[in-house]
Design an enzyme around this catalytic site. Structure first.
Site, short mmCIF file in Angstrom:
data_model
loop_
_atom_site.label_atom_id
_atom_site.label_comp_id
_atom_site.label_asym_id
_atom_site.label_seq_id
_atom_site.Cartn_x
_atom_site.Cartn_y
_atom_site.Cartn_z
N ARG A 149 -14.08 1.31 -17.02
CA ARG A 149 -13.46 0.41 -18.74
C ARG A 149 -12.58 -0.85 -17.63
O ARG A 149 -11.58 -0.61 -19.03
CB ARG A 149 -12.61 1.43 -18.43
CG ARG A 149 -13.12 2.55 -19.05
CD ARG A 149 -12.51 2.34 -20.89
NE ARG A 149 -13.36 2.99 -21.67
CZ ARG A 149 -12.39 4.50 -22.73
NH1 ARG A 149 -11.75 4.03 -22.80
NH2 ARG A 149 -13.21 4.94 -23.16
N HIS B 169 -20.37 2.74 0.19
CA HIS B 169 -21.27 2.31 -0.17
C HIS B 169 -21.37 0.91 -1.07
O HIS B 169 -21.82 0.72 -1.94
CB HIS B 169 -22.05 3.07 0.06
CG HIS B 169 -23.96 2.46 0.20
ND1 HIS B 169 -24.39 3.48 0.38
CD2 HIS B 169 -24.05 1.15 0.06
CE1 HIS B 169 -25.83 2.23 0.66
NE2 HIS B 169 -25.38 1.46 0.11
N ARG C 108 -23.00 -2.60 -2.55
CA ARG C 108 -24.01 -2.68 -2.81
C ARG C 108 -23.89 -4.37 -3.70
O ARG C 108 -22.77 -4.66 -4.51
CB ARG C 108 -24.62 -2.11 -3.82
CG ARG C 108 -25.00 -0.37 -3.25
CD ARG C 108 -25.96 0.24 -4.63
NE ARG C 108 -25.78 1.50 -3.66
CZ ARG C 108 -27.26 1.89 -2.94
NH1 ARG C 108 -27.74 0.82 -3.00
NH2 ARG C 108 -27.06 2.95 -2.67
N HIS D 9 -20.03 -0.76 -8.03
CA HIS D 9 -19.43 0.76 -7.83
C HIS D 9 -18.64 -0.40 -6.87
O HIS D 9 -17.40 -0.21 -7.44
CB HIS D 9 -19.98 2.03 -7.43
CG HIS D 9 -20.76 2.22 -6.88
ND1 HIS D 9 -20.41 2.30 -5.43
CD2 HIS D 9 -22.28 3.12 -6.37
CE1 HIS D 9 -21.83 1.85 -5.20
NE2 HIS D 9 -22.83 2.86 -5.55
N GLU E 261 -21.38 1.73 4.35
CA GLU E 261 -22.48 1.88 4.63
C GLU E 261 -23.23 0.16 3.62
O GLU E 261 -22.41 0.64 3.02
CB GLU E 261 -23.34 3.21 4.09
CG GLU E 261 -22.48 3.92 4.39
CD GLU E 261 -22.92 5.85 3.43
OE1 GLU E 261 -23.35 6.65 5.01
OE2 GLU E 261 -23.80 5.64 2.22
N HIS F 229 -26.41 12.47 2.13
CA HIS F 229 -27.72 12.33 0.60
C HIS F 229 -27.92 13.54 0.31
O HIS F 229 -28.57 14.62 0.73
CB HIS F 229 -28.45 11.91 0.71
CG HIS F 229 -28.74 10.89 -0.49
ND1 HIS F 229 -28.54 9.68 -0.76
CD2 HIS F 229 -30.06 11.09 -1.27
CE1 HIS F 229 -29.01 9.07 -1.97
NE2 HIS F 229 -29.87 10.06 -2.80
N ASP F 230 -27.23 13.80 -1.42
CA ASP F 230 -27.14 15.31 -1.60
C ASP F 230 -27.10 16.41 -1.37
O ASP F 230 -27.76 17.51 -1.62
CB ASP F 230 -29.06 15.40 -2.59
CG ASP F 230 -29.14 14.49 -3.69
OD1 ASP F 230 -28.34 13.77 -3.75
OD2 ASP F 230 -30.25 13.61 -3.95
N HIS G 92 -21.65 12.17 -4.29
CA HIS G 92 -22.05 12.85 -5.64
C HIS G 92 -21.33 14.20 -6.40
O HIS G 92 -20.84 14.08 -7.20
CB HIS G 92 -24.17 12.79 -5.96
CG HIS G 92 -23.78 12.18 -7.67
ND1 HIS G 92 -23.90 11.74 -8.19
CD2 HIS G 92 -24.91 13.43 -7.73
CE1 HIS G 92 -24.43 11.78 -9.28
NE2 HIS G 92 -24.83 13.55 -9.42
C1 LIG Z 1 -26.97 5.94 2.06
C2 LIG Z 1 -26.65 7.38 1.28
O1 LIG Z 1 -27.47 8.16 1.21
C3 LIG Z 1 -26.17 7.07 0.64
O2 LIG Z 1 -24.11 5.68 1.03
C4 LIG Z 1 -26.33 6.86 -0.90
O3 LIG Z 1 -26.99 5.75 -0.85
C5 LIG Z 1 -24.98 7.39 -1.99
O4 LIG Z 1 -25.27 5.58 -2.62
P1 LIG Z 1 -25.04 5.40 -3.88
O5 LIG Z 1 -23.34 5.81 -4.30
O6 LIG Z 1 -24.39 4.53 -4.98
O7 LIG Z 1 -26.46 6.10 -4.69
N1 LIG Z 2 -24.62 9.06 3.42
C1 LIG Z 2 -24.64 9.70 2.27
C2 LIG Z 2 -23.62 9.35 1.75
O1 LIG Z 2 -22.44 9.31 1.84
C3 LIG Z 2 -22.47 10.71 0.10
O2 LIG Z 2 -24.39 10.95 -0.53
P1 LIG Z 2 -24.32 11.25 -2.30
O3 LIG Z 2 -23.81 12.56 -1.33
O4 LIG Z 2 -23.70 10.22 -2.71
O5 LIG Z 2 -26.29 11.85 -2.24
#
Ligand SMILES: CC(=O)[C@@H](O)[C@H](O)COP(=O)(O)O
Ligand SMILES: NCC(=O)COP(=O)(O)O
Length: 248
Positions: free
Chosen positions: A18, A43, A45, A50, A70, A191-192, A215
């Site tokens: 927004r 992280h 980019r 974001h 990261e 991650h996940d 996430h």
């Molecule tokens: C390195 C890793 O696994 C996370 O930092 C993930 O890449 C999150 O980045 P995004 O939120 O851009 O998906």
């Molecule tokens: N290094 C992984 C991270 O920061 C988060 O990954 P995710 O939970 O968003 O998949």
């Protein structure tokens, strides 16, 4: 106990949608700390879709817990950002430009010399270095020769296979963790990871120092609220610690 670092990328995604400052990223990070998170992960980019580079400066001057940045060190802008902010930890991730999300770890054999050359830049600035690695014995063994302090195991494979067969899903991570311990590497993972798969991972993977989760945690917060969600994740890690102590 394994420490929880909350990845707040998705808070920035929502804010950017927004163009204003709602939700406020720094306030959310401070709330994550208040609710018990032991670290904050971002992280940034290159397209700043974001986390923006300015966010990193704002967070660094506000948060008290462990700050983990990261990103892809092949981008000079990322290297400069990290060195200017001196977080507790940098996690080097071999992302391609415009990648939707991270999807692989370093080839620590092919990029051995590159990593050996770049890691001291961060370590000499007092920043702990972690590198993102697949749970492949050869990659972990070669990671130990790069000079990195830690590795972060890329857990997408585990997360996706967990519901089919969790014993098979975890096996490569247990082996990778053993090699990390034998070669003197500290161990992170991410991650996940989510509320379903986290505890089993933390119970079974030895010497797991830190998980970074974004996430799924932010999705869960839509239903449970941020405070309760962070406490639910912390509870999984506490229970895992107790279960490990009990069985050892
Ligand atoms: C390195 C890793 O696994 C996370 O930092 C993930 O890449 C999150 O980045 P995004 O939120 O851009 O998906
Ligand atoms: N290094 C992984 C991270 O920061 C988060 O990954 P995710 O939970 O968003 O998949």
């Amino acid at each position: 106990m394994t420490r929880l670092s909350v990845n707040i990328n998705k808070i920035a995604t929502l804010r950017n949608s927004r163009g204003g400052n709602n939700p406020n990223l720094v306030e959310t990070a401070l709330d994550c700390e208040r609710f018990g998170a032991q670290g904050i992960t971002v992280h940034p980019r290159p397209d700043e879709r974001h986390i923006r580079y300015q966010d990193v400066f704002d967070l660094k001057s506000a948060i008290q817990s462990e700050f983990n940045i990261e990103g892809n060190c092949q981008e000079q802008k990322f290297v400069d950002l990290v060195l200017a902010n001196k977080p507790a930890q940098v996690t080097l991730v071999p992302d391609a430009l415009n990648q939707i999300t991270s999807n692989h770890g370093w080839d620590t054999i092919k990029h051995q010399q590159y990593l050996r050359d770049i890691i001291p830049l961060f370590k000499e600035a007092g920043i702990r270095v972690s590198i993102f690695v697949d749970p492949d014995p050869k990659m972990v063994e070669a990671a130990a020769k790069t000079g990195t302090d830690r590795i972060e195991l890329y857990t997408e494979g585990y997360a996706h296979a967990y519901h089919k067969n969790r014993e098979t899903a975890i096996a490569p991570y247990v082996q990778a963790a053993r090699i990390a311990a034998e070669t003197g590497l500290g161990l992170n993972a991410g991650h996940d990871l989510d509320l379903h798969n986290l505890k089993y991972f933390a119970v079974n993977v030895p010497n797991l120092l830190e998980v970074s989760i974004g996430h799924a945690l932010i999705c869960d917060a839509l239903y449970y609220g941020l405070e309760h969600t962070i406490k639910l994740y912390l509870r999984q890690l506490e229970d895992a610690g107790l279960e490990r102590d009990f069985s050892s």
